[in-house]
Write an enzyme that holds these catalytic residues in place. Structure first.
Site, PDB file in Angstrom:
ATOM      1  N   ASP A   1       1.002  -1.190  -0.080  1.00 10.98           N
ATOM      2  CA  ASP A   1      -0.230  -0.041   0.244  1.00 10.98           C
ATOM      3  C   ASP A   1       0.953   1.225  -0.304  1.00 10.98           C
ATOM      4  OD1 ASP A   1      -2.163  -1.497   0.144  1.00 10.98           O
ATOM      5  OD2 ASP A   1      -2.982  -1.190   1.910  1.00 10.98           O
TER       6      ASP A   1
ATOM      7  N   SER B   1      -8.937   1.217   5.542  1.00 13.09           N
ATOM      8  CA  SER B   1      -8.369   0.008   4.547  1.00 13.09           C
ATOM      9  C   SER B   1      -8.799   0.589   3.074  1.00 13.09           C
ATOM     10  CB  SER B   1      -7.809  -0.679   4.547  1.00 13.09           C
ATOM     11  OG  SER B   1      -8.060  -2.346   4.038  1.00 13.09           O
TER      12      SER B   1
END
Length: 574
Positions: free
Chosen positions: A129, A477
């Protein structure tokens, strides 16, 4: 045939040319570099390879293909690595404080390696990420010829005949808490969800930012698509190595590519794919490195204008592999081009424009429901929405992809940390209709702006994903689903309204009009502010302390330095 390069303006002249560079050359000769190698541009090949998580484990292999491409185009590749913090493992505990901080450390460490060794160009490979935006940020910061390459997604797992991702395991924890899953059920899912190397498979943050890499022009067309274990990734690695040498020759730099229009293109692709809300943090941070003011509100304005057309998890049905098999993000880009949404004249790392790169892409002729045509979008506006109101004067962000209703109103239930809220959820100490408030988890207040996937996953696993709302000055998230609002600013740690809330305050959220308010008068909020006291964290030294001292607002990308606007000269021009 080996190309003859004029290195008089390249950074590597400081370590390879003239008598004064003899000591530097001596060090490099110890690594078997020849006169010919030293006469060529030095190209940094930076990866986030490590054994921390499956996201990164294939990057070392792919780097070898990049180096081959560089070498065969008359360059001298120099491989090095940097860190990653992988959210799937860091999530739901103290380790998540390290996640967003790692984006800055990745960018800073690559910058220092490039500066210290005077490399002329950069190929950056990333798989998790924060490593994707971190690599793109440093490319723009250094402004040396650069190509980005994604390491690729994981293949979907299979649990009792259904495709699953890591998000299903987080939601499985919630099912376990309600008794729907036994210990054996949860263990079975745990063992089936992640079958190989690669980043999390849905349109979570890694795949969102991979799509951004193509849309913004820093990656080769098609390079975002193939799963990590596919050999075609190595072909893209080789091509990326070749491409960066052409960029050196043509003197095409990242700030020629990352313009305001390119950032708008990137935001449009995020909206169209129902991408991660974290893009509203990372795009401003990339823009900051170019000296462009492109904050959360600018991103949200773009999201309002673009239809949501890609049916990807967590809001939809499919994973990155499915998108790849129908043509990749290029299909989305071409469909948006067809509708006149994208700026086709933006330059890319191919030396061609975005329009030229994707002009020949064909929408799938066969029946499929991974990407919808513009005429029949999943939703007429983007899968992510910006909010503003008296509870979030600096803005907030919500992913609406997969939501059935776009309004929510209910009483606040306040928690001053993620742990407090997660325990209340696991103990079922909340009511349907509540607005769960997690505060003091912002960039400064955390510090580190943690994601709340453990909490949202548990809520969804309990069947309450659409029956409560959750707001936070932290983040969510890319795998989060449900009525979850993050990036609420100003954050509680600096006295923002979220820190003034009390249990029972009525919060109204409307993702259609883009508003979020608490039903309190300005006078009442001002009165509460008088008794508010700042809190101290337990992080009084080390990297988290440094981050807390430096980090700015989520509205501006949670950046830690002045960016290109504060520059007198970029690295590449020294």
């Amino acid at each position: 045939m080996t190309k003859i390069w004029n290195k008089d303006t390249l950074p590597s002249r400081y370590v390879t040319i003239g008598p004064k560079s003899a000591p530097h050359r001596a060090m490099m000769r110890a690594m078997d570099l020849t006169d010919e190698d030293l006469a060529q541009p030095l190209v940094g090949v930076a990866t986030c390879w490590n054994e921390a998580a499956p996201c990164n484990i294939e990057l070392g292999r792919q780097a070898q293909s990049v180096k081959k491409g560089v070498k065969e185009a008359s360059g001298t590749p120099r491989e090095f690595t940097t860190i990653t913090v992988t959210d799937g493992i860091a999530m739901g505990h103290e380790g998540m404080r390290s996640s967003l901080v790692s984006r800055e450390v990745i960018a800073d460490s690559v910058e220092l390696t490039m500066r210290g060794h005077c490399y002329d160009a950069l190929v950056g490979l990333a798989g998790c990420d924060k490593s994707l935006p971190g690599m793109m940020m440093v490319m723009v910061r250094l402004n040396c010829p650069s190509v980005f390459m994604y390491g690729g997604s994981i293949l979907p797992g299979n649990f009792r005949g259904e495709d699953v991702t890591i998000i299903d395991v987080f939601e499985g924890v919630g099912k376990h808490a309600t008794g729907e899953f036994s210990d054996a059920d949860l263990k079975e899912m745990e063992c089936k969800a992640c079958p190989c190397a690669g980043a999390c498979g849905g349109q979570f943050t890694a795949n969102t930012m991979a799509c951004v890499s193509e849309a913004i022009g820093l990656a080769l067309p098609g390079s975002a698509g193939a799963p990590a274990i596919y050999e075609s990734r190595d072909e893209y690695g080789y091509a990326s190595g070749q491409a960066v040498m052409t960029l050196i020759e043509k003197n095409i730099r990242p700030r020629d590519i990352v313009t305001r229009k390119a950032l708008e293109n990137a935001a449009m692709v995020v909206a169209a794919t129902g991408g991660s809300t974290n893009a509203a943090l990372h795009l401003p941070a990339i823009a900051h490195e170019a000296g462009i003011d492109f904050d959360l509100h600018a991103v949200a304005d773009i999201f309002k204008k673009v239809p949501y057309i890609a049916n990807l998890k967590p809001g939809g049905k499919y994973v990155a592999k499915d998108l790849y098999e129908i043509g990749g993000v290029g299909v989305v880009i071409k469909e948006l081009m067809k509708g006149g949404y994208l700026h086709e004249d933006c330059l890319t790392v191919t030396g061609k424009t975005l329009g030229e790169n994707y002009r020949d892409v064909q929408f799938p002729a066969h029946e499929q429901d991974v990407v919808f045509p513009l005429e029949k979008p999943i939703h007429p506006t983007g899968g992510v929405v910006g909010l503003k109101g008296n509870l979030c004067p600096q803005g907030a962000i919500v992913k609406i992809a997969g939501l059935e209703k776009l309004q929510f109103e209910g009483p606040a239930r306040c928690f001053d940390s993620e742990e407090e809220c997660l325990q209340a959820v696991l103990d079922r100490k909340y009511e349907e209709g509540d607005v769960l408030v997690i505060r003091y988890e912002g960039p400064k207040g955390g510090p580190g702006m943690r994601e709340m996937l453990a909490t949202t996953g548990s809520l969804y696993g309990q069947g309450m994903g659409g029956k409560v709302a959750l707001i936070t000055d932290g983040r969510f998230s890319g795998g989060t689903r449900g009525f979850c609002i993050g990036h609420v600013g100003p954050e509680a740690a600096v006295g923002g309204p979220i820190g003034l809330l009390k249990d029972g305050d009525i919060i109204s959220i409307n993702a259609e009009t883009g508003t979020m308010d608490v039903k309190l008068s300005d006078e009442e909020l001002a009165e509460r502010k008088k008794s508010w006291q700042p809190r101290t964290t337990k992080y009084t030294s080390g990297a988290l302390w440094k981050y807390e001292q430096l980090v700015g607002t989520a509205e501006k990308g949670a950046v830690t330095h002045p960016g290109a606007a504060g520059e007198t000269i970029a690295y590449v021009d020294l």
